[in-house]
Design a protein around this motif. Structure first.
Motif, PDB file in Angstrom:
ATOM      1  N   GLU A   1      40.822 -17.086  32.513  1.00 55.63           N
ATOM      2  CA  GLU A   1      41.667 -18.251  32.782  1.00 55.63           C
ATOM      3  C   GLU A   1      42.580 -17.999  33.982  1.00 55.63           C
ATOM      4  OE1 GLU A   1      44.980 -21.072  30.503  1.00 55.63           O
ATOM      5  OE2 GLU A   1      44.143 -19.314  29.499  1.00 55.63           O
ATOM      6  N   LEU A   2      43.160 -16.809  34.064  1.00 57.11           N
ATOM      7  CA  LEU A   2      44.007 -16.479  35.203  1.00 57.11           C
ATOM      8  C   LEU A   2      43.197 -16.372  36.487  1.00 57.11           C
ATOM      9  CD1 LEU A   2      46.546 -13.881  33.775  1.00 57.11           C
ATOM     10  CD2 LEU A   2      47.047 -16.171  34.645  1.00 57.11           C
ATOM     11  N   VAL A   3      42.007 -15.831  36.403  1.00 55.30           N
ATOM     12  CA  VAL A   3      41.141 -15.741  37.585  1.00 55.30           C
ATOM     13  C   VAL A   3      40.849 -17.134  38.118  1.00 55.30           C
ATOM     14  CG1 VAL A   3      38.844 -15.095  38.406  1.00 55.30           C
ATOM     15  CG2 VAL A   3      40.129 -13.528  36.938  1.00 55.30           C
ATOM     16  N   GLU A   4      40.562 -18.081  37.218  1.00 54.45           N
ATOM     17  CA  GLU A   4      40.289 -19.446  37.658  1.00 54.45           C
ATOM     18  C   GLU A   4      41.545 -20.105  38.223  1.00 54.45           C
ATOM     19  OE1 GLU A   4      38.770 -22.904  38.782  1.00 54.45           O
ATOM     20  OE2 GLU A   4      37.660 -21.093  38.224  1.00 54.45           O
ATOM     21  N   SER A   5      42.696 -19.829  37.618  1.00 53.43           N
ATOM     22  CA  SER A   5      43.947 -20.379  38.136  1.00 53.43           C
ATOM     23  C   SER A   5      44.225 -19.854  39.533  1.00 53.43           C
ATOM     24  CB  SER A   5      45.105 -20.015  37.200  1.00 53.43           C
ATOM     25  OG  SER A   5      44.975 -20.659  35.952  1.00 53.43           O
ATOM     26  N   PHE A   6      43.980 -18.560  39.734  1.00 52.70           N
ATOM     27  CA  PHE A   6      44.164 -18.012  41.073  1.00 52.70           C
ATOM     28  C   PHE A   6      43.199 -18.642  42.059  1.00 52.70           C
ATOM     29  CE2 PHE A   6      42.550 -14.888  44.197  1.00 52.70           C
ATOM     30  CZ  PHE A   6      43.656 -14.902  45.041  1.00 52.70           C
ATOM     31  N   GLU A   7      41.972 -18.872  41.643  1.00 51.72           N
ATOM     32  CA  GLU A   7      40.987 -19.449  42.553  1.00 51.72           C
ATOM     33  C   GLU A   7      41.408 -20.845  43.007  1.00 51.72           C
ATOM     34  OE1 GLU A   7      37.749 -19.804  45.023  1.00 51.72           O
ATOM     35  OE2 GLU A   7      38.730 -18.058  44.127  1.00 51.72           O
ATOM     36  N   VAL A   8      42.026 -21.619  42.120  1.00 54.66           N
ATOM     37  CA  VAL A   8      42.554 -22.929  42.505  1.00 54.66           C
ATOM     38  C   VAL A   8      43.624 -22.754  43.587  1.00 54.66           C
ATOM     39  CG1 VAL A   8      43.898 -24.909  41.703  1.00 54.66           C
ATOM     40  CG2 VAL A   8      42.035 -24.014  40.292  1.00 54.66           C
ATOM     41  N   THR A   9      44.534 -21.817  43.356  1.00 49.49           N
ATOM     42  CA  THR A   9      45.606 -21.555  44.314  1.00 49.49           C
ATOM     43  C   THR A   9      45.042 -21.023  45.627  1.00 49.49           C
ATOM     44  OG1 THR A   9      47.151 -21.087  42.518  1.00 49.49           O
ATOM     45  CG2 THR A   9      47.729 -20.250  44.696  1.00 49.49           C
ATOM     46  N   ARG A  10      44.118 -20.073  45.528  1.00 52.97           N
ATOM     47  CA  ARG A  10      43.546 -19.465  46.728  1.00 52.97           C
ATOM     48  C   ARG A  10      42.840 -20.503  47.587  1.00 52.97           C
ATOM     49  NH1 ARG A  10      39.201 -17.853  49.189  1.00 52.97           N
ATOM     50  NH2 ARG A  10      37.916 -18.913  47.639  1.00 52.97           N
ATOM     51  N   ARG A  11      42.003 -21.332  46.969  1.00 54.15           N
ATOM     52  CA  ARG A  11      41.261 -22.346  47.737  1.00 54.15           C
ATOM     53  C   ARG A  11      42.220 -23.281  48.467  1.00 54.15           C
ATOM     54  NH1 ARG A  11      37.696 -22.875  43.169  1.00 54.15           N
ATOM     55  NH2 ARG A  11      38.902 -24.713  42.576  1.00 54.15           N
ATOM     56  N   PHE A  12      43.285 -23.655  47.787  1.00 57.92           N
ATOM     57  CA  PHE A  12      44.237 -24.573  48.406  1.00 57.92           C
ATOM     58  C   PHE A  12      44.891 -23.939  49.630  1.00 57.92           C
ATOM     59  CE2 PHE A  12      48.463 -26.803  48.366  1.00 57.92           C
ATOM     60  CZ  PHE A  12      47.968 -28.030  48.779  1.00 57.92           C
ATOM     61  N   TRP A  13      45.336 -22.693  49.487  1.00 56.34           N
ATOM     62  CA  TRP A  13      45.973 -22.013  50.614  1.00 56.34           C
ATOM     63  C   TRP A  13      45.001 -21.834  51.783  1.00 56.34           C
ATOM     64  CZ3 TRP A  13      50.607 -21.642  52.111  1.00 56.34           C
ATOM     65  CH2 TRP A  13      51.671 -21.500  51.215  1.00 56.34           C
ATOM     66  N   ILE A  14      43.765 -21.476  51.489  1.00 58.03           N
ATOM     67  CA  ILE A  14      42.798 -21.260  52.568  1.00 58.03           C
ATOM     68  C   ILE A  14      42.480 -22.581  53.270  1.00 58.03           C
ATOM     69  CG2 ILE A  14      40.474 -20.464  53.141  1.00 58.03           C
ATOM     70  CD1 ILE A  14      42.604 -18.288  52.401  1.00 58.03           C
ATOM     71  N   GLU A  15      42.404 -23.664  52.519  1.00 63.57           N
ATOM     72  CA  GLU A  15      42.210 -24.977  53.144  1.00 63.57           C
ATOM     73  C   GLU A  15      43.366 -25.299  54.083  1.00 63.57           C
ATOM     74  OE1 GLU A  15      41.822 -27.674  49.913  1.00 63.57           O
ATOM     75  OE2 GLU A  15      39.875 -26.888  49.256  1.00 63.57           O
ATOM     76  N   VAL A  16      44.587 -25.062  53.615  1.00 65.86           N
ATOM     77  CA  VAL A  16      45.764 -25.329  54.442  1.00 65.86           C
ATOM     78  C   VAL A  16      45.756 -24.428  55.675  1.00 65.86           C
ATOM     79  CG1 VAL A  16      48.282 -25.145  54.517  1.00 65.86           C
ATOM     80  CG2 VAL A  16      47.165 -26.193  52.535  1.00 65.86           C
ATOM     81  N   ASN A  17      45.442 -23.146  55.472  1.00 70.55           N
ATOM     82  CA  ASN A  17      45.449 -22.223  56.603  1.00 70.55           C
ATOM     83  C   ASN A  17      44.354 -22.568  57.607  1.00 70.55           C
ATOM     84  OD1 ASN A  17      46.731 -19.874  57.772  1.00 70.55           O
ATOM     85  ND2 ASN A  17      44.821 -18.784  57.394  1.00 70.55           N
ATOM     86  N   ASP A  18      43.199 -23.011  57.125  1.00 78.71           N
ATOM     87  CA  ASP A  18      42.143 -23.435  58.043  1.00 78.71           C
ATOM     88  C   ASP A  18      42.616 -24.613  58.900  1.00 78.71           C
ATOM     89  OD1 ASP A  18      40.366 -21.498  57.199  1.00 78.71           O
ATOM     90  OD2 ASP A  18      39.250 -22.822  55.856  1.00 78.71           O
TER      91      ASP A  18
END
Length: 427
Positions: free
Chosen positions: A329-346
């Protein structure tokens, strides 16, 4: 080595358009971003005299690890021994050979690959093979240790300063350690999660990346999704005395998107920290995006006038996310956060590269800054001007904080949850 030619960008006249308040200042000249000669002088005068972030503290937390970093055009070694963290120039005291090419384990001994002079992890010369076969009366090993450089740690970061005249790191940081004290960053760690650390190669000047981070004028158009959780009306300035500029989103919103709110928050945060996102550009090369549950950290490594490496790391407060095997569950929560940050950074990378192309190929003269949104840029420009022009860095004066009251803080209303350090300063 100091250069003898004085360029126009080392003069007060060149920086005069940046010296006024934001209401009367202009953006910086195209050469500041696109001229390779400017970049070369900047490496010496700015990065050669600043406190520059070069590594995560965790990377050199244990004895026996050697890090190799570039600062202001110089190669620097970082080690840890019983004597603590140390920094040295990456050059043998015999004939100057590079001691290490990249990070490695050294078993507490640094060996020159050329003639095998040996140094301890704290930089002392301990062996010179065959040197005593024809003794020299003028040679004492104690005189030939590695050349030290100033090295300090704050929170998760290791800083290096090549100048002995630069004010200490605590002066450089100003009130930032107090401002962020409740997060207890010295205990935050990365995690064994896919994507928790990543490097981006950006075709843009490092200052454009810092400027883009420090202002929120571009949010509605460049980051329409980010603007749902970090809304423009909820932005306030977040800067006291120190070599940094910053803004805060208070509160971080979760009604349209909750990407920043899926991970467990740090313990012990006050009401303001628990509800806010803190966005700090620490001069010259660090950006800290701090949420209650995580930090998206960028350390910028300038490679040329038009190229920068972004070393990005997610850090987390102590808890289940930093365990050896976090839950699914935490891994999936991090993946949501990670994807969002990478989209913003892109999105940020794309617009910064476009800005670089416009500056380098078009070179239009700079225009006025937007007072409502770009005061942190004016502050950043003045810090850049100081490092480029001061004859003696010992004379550096760190910027003062914002003026009392709401005049400098902006936002759609007075900050509903002011940071504790600002409340304390007002009383």
């Amino acid at each position: 080595m100091a250069h003898s030619t004085v360029h126009e960008w080392e003069t007060a006249e060149f920086w005069a358009p940046q010296r006024s308040t934001v209401e009367a200042s202009l953006a910086m000249q195209p050469a500041v971003y696109a001229d390779e000669d400017f970049f070369a002088v900047e490496q010496e005068r700015l990065f050669g005299r600043a406190w520059v972030a070069v590594a995560l503290a965790a990377e050199v937390a244990q004895p026996g690890r050697l890090l190799v970093r570039s600062v202001g055009g110089r190669s620097v070694l970082l080690t840890r021994s019983d004597a603590g963290l140390k920094g040295f120039l990456n050059s043998c005291r015999h004939r100057g050979t590079e001691l290490a090419e990249h990070d490695c384990d050294i078993a507490n001994t640094i060996r020159c690959p050329y003639h095998r002079w040996h140094y301890s992890a704290d930089g002392q010369l301990v062996a010179v093979p065959f040197f005593d076969e024809v003794p020299r009366d003028d040679f004492d090993m104690a005189d030939y240790g590695l050349i030290p450089v100033r090295t300090e740690v704050w929170g998760p970061l290791v800083f290096v300063c090549l100048s002995d005249d630069t004010p200490p790191l605590d002066v450089w940081l100003g009130d930032l350690p107090d401002r962020l004290a409740d997060y207890e960053f010295s205990h935050w760690r990365s995690a064994s999660l896919d994507g928790a650390a990543r490097m981006f190669d950006v075709a843009a000047n490092w200052k454009l990346i810092v400027e883009n981070f420090a202002e929120y004028y571009h949010l509605p158009w460049v980051h329409p999704e980010l603007a749902k959780v970090s809304r423009v009306p909820d932005h306030y300035r977040y800067q006291g005395p120190g070599m940094y500029c910053g803004q805060t989103t208070t509160p971080v919103s979760g009604d349209e998107r909750d990407d920043w709110l899926t991970l467990p928050a740090a313990a012990g945060l006050d009401d303001s920290d628990a509800a806010s996102g803190r966005f700090v550009a620490l001069f010259p090369n660090v950006t800290l995006a701090v949420l209650p549950s995580h930090m998206f950290l960028m350390v910028l490594e300038p490679m040329s006038a038009g190229r920068t490496l972004e070393h990005c790391t997610f850090l987390f407060p102590p808890g289940p996310i930093t365990a050896d095997e976090p839950s699914a569950e935490l891994v999936e929560s991090f993946e949501v956060t990670r994807r969002f940050w990478i989209e913003v950074n892109d999105e940020d990378i794309d617009i910064c590269e476009r800005a670089q192309r416009g500056i380098a190929r078009g070179g239009a003269p700079p225009g006025p800054l937007a007072p409502r949104f770009e005061e942190p840029l004016n502050r950043f420009h003045k810090m850049t001007a100081d490092l480029m022009t001061l004859p003696s860095i010992a004379d550096l004066a760190v910027p003062a904080g914002d003026r009392p009251g709401d005049v400098d803080l902006y936002g759609s209303q007075p900050n509903p949850l002011p940071p504790a350090v600002e409340l304390d300063a007002a009383t």
